[in-house]
Design a protein around this motif. Structure first.
Motif, PDB file in Angstrom:
ATOM      1  N   THR A  15    -102.290   1.324  77.001  1.00  0.00           N
ATOM      2  CA  THR A  15    -102.603   0.653  75.739  1.00  0.00           C
ATOM      3  C   THR A  15    -103.872   1.222  75.116  1.00  0.00           C
ATOM      4  N   LEU A  16    -104.883   1.489  75.925  1.00  0.00           N
ATOM      5  CA  LEU A  16    -106.116   2.088  75.424  1.00  0.00           C
ATOM      6  C   LEU A  16    -105.822   3.435  74.773  1.00  0.00           C
ATOM      7  N   SER A  17    -105.022   4.265  75.429  1.00  0.00           N
ATOM      8  CA  SER A  17    -104.655   5.566  74.878  1.00  0.00           C
ATOM      9  C   SER A  17    -103.932   5.400  73.541  1.00  0.00           C
ATOM     10  N   LYS A  18    -103.013   4.465  73.471  1.00  0.00           N
ATOM     11  CA  LYS A  18    -102.268   4.218  72.225  1.00  0.00           C
ATOM     12  C   LYS A  18    -103.195   3.700  71.130  1.00  0.00           C
ATOM     13  N   ASP A  19    -104.148   2.850  71.481  1.00  0.00           N
ATOM     14  CA  ASP A  19    -105.103   2.328  70.504  1.00  0.00           C
ATOM     15  C   ASP A  19    -105.985   3.444  69.940  1.00  0.00           C
ATOM     16  N   ILE A  20    -106.438   4.344  70.802  1.00  0.00           N
ATOM     17  CA  ILE A  20    -107.244   5.480  70.346  1.00  0.00           C
ATOM     18  C   ILE A  20    -106.407   6.375  69.444  1.00  0.00           C
ATOM     19  N   ASN A  21    -105.180   6.621  69.850  1.00  0.00           N
ATOM     20  CA  ASN A  21    -104.250   7.420  69.054  1.00  0.00           C
ATOM     21  C   ASN A  21    -104.064   6.793  67.672  1.00  0.00           C
ATOM     22  N   SER A  22    -103.829   5.499  67.620  1.00  0.00           N
ATOM     23  CA  SER A  22    -103.618   4.797  66.352  1.00  0.00           C
ATOM     24  C   SER A  22    -104.857   4.835  65.469  1.00  0.00           C
ATOM     25  N   TRP A  23    -106.033   4.657  66.076  1.00  0.00           N
ATOM     26  CA  TRP A  23    -107.262   4.651  65.285  1.00  0.00           C
ATOM     27  C   TRP A  23    -107.440   5.988  64.565  1.00  0.00           C
ATOM     28  N   PHE A  24    -107.298   7.090  65.315  1.00  0.00           N
ATOM     29  CA  PHE A  24    -107.448   8.403  64.688  1.00  0.00           C
ATOM     30  C   PHE A  24    -106.365   8.638  63.640  1.00  0.00           C
ATOM     31  N   SER A  25    -105.148   8.242  63.932  1.00  0.00           N
ATOM     32  CA  SER A  25    -104.056   8.402  62.969  1.00  0.00           C
ATOM     33  C   SER A  25    -104.347   7.630  61.681  1.00  0.00           C
ATOM     34  N   ASN A  26    -104.850   6.411  61.815  1.00  0.00           N
ATOM     35  CA  ASN A  26    -105.188   5.600  60.639  1.00  0.00           C
ATOM     36  C   ASN A  26    -106.348   6.185  59.837  1.00  0.00           C
ATOM     37  N   GLN A  27    -107.162   7.024  60.462  1.00  0.00           N
ATOM     38  CA  GLN A  27    -108.282   7.678  59.779  1.00  0.00           C
ATOM     39  C   GLN A  27    -107.860   9.008  59.143  1.00  0.00           C
ATOM     40  N   GLY A  28    -106.580   9.343  59.213  1.00  0.00           N
ATOM     41  CA  GLY A  28    -106.065  10.545  58.574  1.00  0.00           C
ATOM     42  C   GLY A  28    -106.044  11.789  59.448  1.00  0.00           C
ATOM     43  N   TYR A  29    -106.183  11.617  60.744  1.00  0.00           N
ATOM     44  CA  TYR A  29    -106.140  12.747  61.666  1.00  0.00           C
ATOM     45  C   TYR A  29    -104.707  13.004  62.112  1.00  0.00           C
ATOM     46  N   GLN A  30    -104.411  14.267  62.395  1.00  0.00           N
ATOM     47  CA  GLN A  30    -103.169  14.616  63.071  1.00  0.00           C
ATOM     48  C   GLN A  30    -103.452  14.427  64.556  1.00  0.00           C
ATOM     49  N   VAL A  31    -102.601  13.688  65.249  1.00  0.00           N
ATOM     50  CA  VAL A  31    -102.889  13.296  66.626  1.00  0.00           C
ATOM     51  C   VAL A  31    -101.784  13.769  67.559  1.00  0.00           C
ATOM     52  N   GLN A  32    -102.212  14.270  68.714  1.00  0.00           N
ATOM     53  CA  GLN A  32    -101.300  14.609  69.804  1.00  0.00           C
ATOM     54  C   GLN A  32    -101.816  13.895  71.044  1.00  0.00           C
ATOM     55  N   SER A  33    -100.905  13.456  71.881  1.00  0.00           N
ATOM     56  CA  SER A  33    -101.345  12.841  73.131  1.00  0.00           C
ATOM     57  C   SER A  33    -100.428  13.283  74.260  1.00  0.00           C
ATOM     58  N   ASN A  34    -100.990  13.245  75.457  1.00  0.00           N
ATOM     59  CA  ASN A  34    -100.255  13.668  76.638  1.00  0.00           C
ATOM     60  C   ASN A  34    -100.727  12.826  77.819  1.00  0.00           C
ATOM     61  N   LYS A  35     -99.803  12.450  78.651  1.00  0.00           N
ATOM     62  CA  LYS A  35    -100.133  11.687  79.849  1.00  0.00           C
ATOM     63  C   LYS A  35     -99.719  12.491  81.074  1.00  0.00           C
ATOM     64  N   THR A  36    -100.647  12.601  82.000  1.00  0.00           N
ATOM     65  CA  THR A  36    -100.345  13.189  83.297  1.00  0.00           C
ATOM     66  C   THR A  36    -100.667  12.123  84.330  1.00  0.00           C
ATOM     67  N   GLU A  37    -100.443  12.397  85.566  1.00  0.00           N
ATOM     68  CA  GLU A  37    -100.708  11.399  86.597  1.00  0.00           C
ATOM     69  C   GLU A  37    -102.204  11.083  86.670  1.00  0.00           C
ATOM     70  N   GLY A  38    -102.562   9.872  86.298  1.00  0.00           N
ATOM     71  CA  GLY A  38    -103.948   9.435  86.378  1.00  0.00           C
ATOM     72  C   GLY A  38    -104.841   9.848  85.223  1.00  0.00           C
ATOM     73  N   ALA A  39    -104.280  10.497  84.188  1.00  0.00           N
ATOM     74  CA  ALA A  39    -105.103  10.924  83.053  1.00  0.00           C
ATOM     75  C   ALA A  39    -104.300  10.885  81.759  1.00  0.00           C
ATOM     76  N   TRP A  40    -104.982  10.547  80.691  1.00  0.00           N
ATOM     77  CA  TRP A  40    -104.412  10.531  79.356  1.00  0.00           C
ATOM     78  C   TRP A  40    -105.309  11.406  78.491  1.00  0.00           C
ATOM     79  N   VAL A  41    -104.710  12.260  77.661  1.00  0.00           N
ATOM     80  CA  VAL A  41    -105.480  13.113  76.763  1.00  0.00           C
ATOM     81  C   VAL A  41    -105.000  12.854  75.341  1.00  0.00           C
ATOM     82  N   VAL A  42    -105.952  12.573  74.455  1.00  0.00           N
ATOM     83  CA  VAL A  42    -105.656  12.399  73.040  1.00  0.00           C
ATOM     84  C   VAL A  42    -106.432  13.473  72.296  1.00  0.00           C
ATOM     85  N   GLN A  43    -105.737  14.232  71.447  1.00  0.00           N
ATOM     86  CA  GLN A  43    -106.384  15.251  70.634  1.00  0.00           C
ATOM     87  C   GLN A  43    -106.159  14.892  69.177  1.00  0.00           C
TER      88      GLN A  43
END
Length: 74
Positions: A15-43
């Motif tokens: 949920t935290l990863s999705k919230d960060i993703n949404s915040w950047f998206s709402n600010q006009g950023y192009q967002v990519q995210s990826n989940k691996t075991e034990g880590a989430w990356v949002v760009q």
């Protein structure tokens, strides 16, 4: 790179990863995210042509790693 530790928060990291993703998206950023075991990356990156033309097109990388009660953001 700044690293912030969080303990005893019992946070749903998906949920935290999705919230960060949404915040950047709402600010006009192009967002990519990826989940691996034990880590989430949002760009996040603003991709307007003028930014590329003047060399101002930079990406933010946010890494969430750990467990719900002991994780960090960097």
């Amino acid at each position: 790179m700044t690293k912030k530790n969080y303990q005893d928060k019992n946070c749903d990291l998906d949920t935290l990863s999705k919230d960060i993703n949404s915040w950047f998206s709402n600010q006009g950023y192009q967002v990519q995210s990826n989940k691996t075991e034990g880590a989430w990356v949002v760009q996040a990156q603003k991709t307007e042509a003028w930014r590329k033309a003047v060399g101002a097109s930079r990406a933010f990388n946010i890494v969430i790693q750990g467990q719900p009660n002991d994780f960090f953001l960097k």
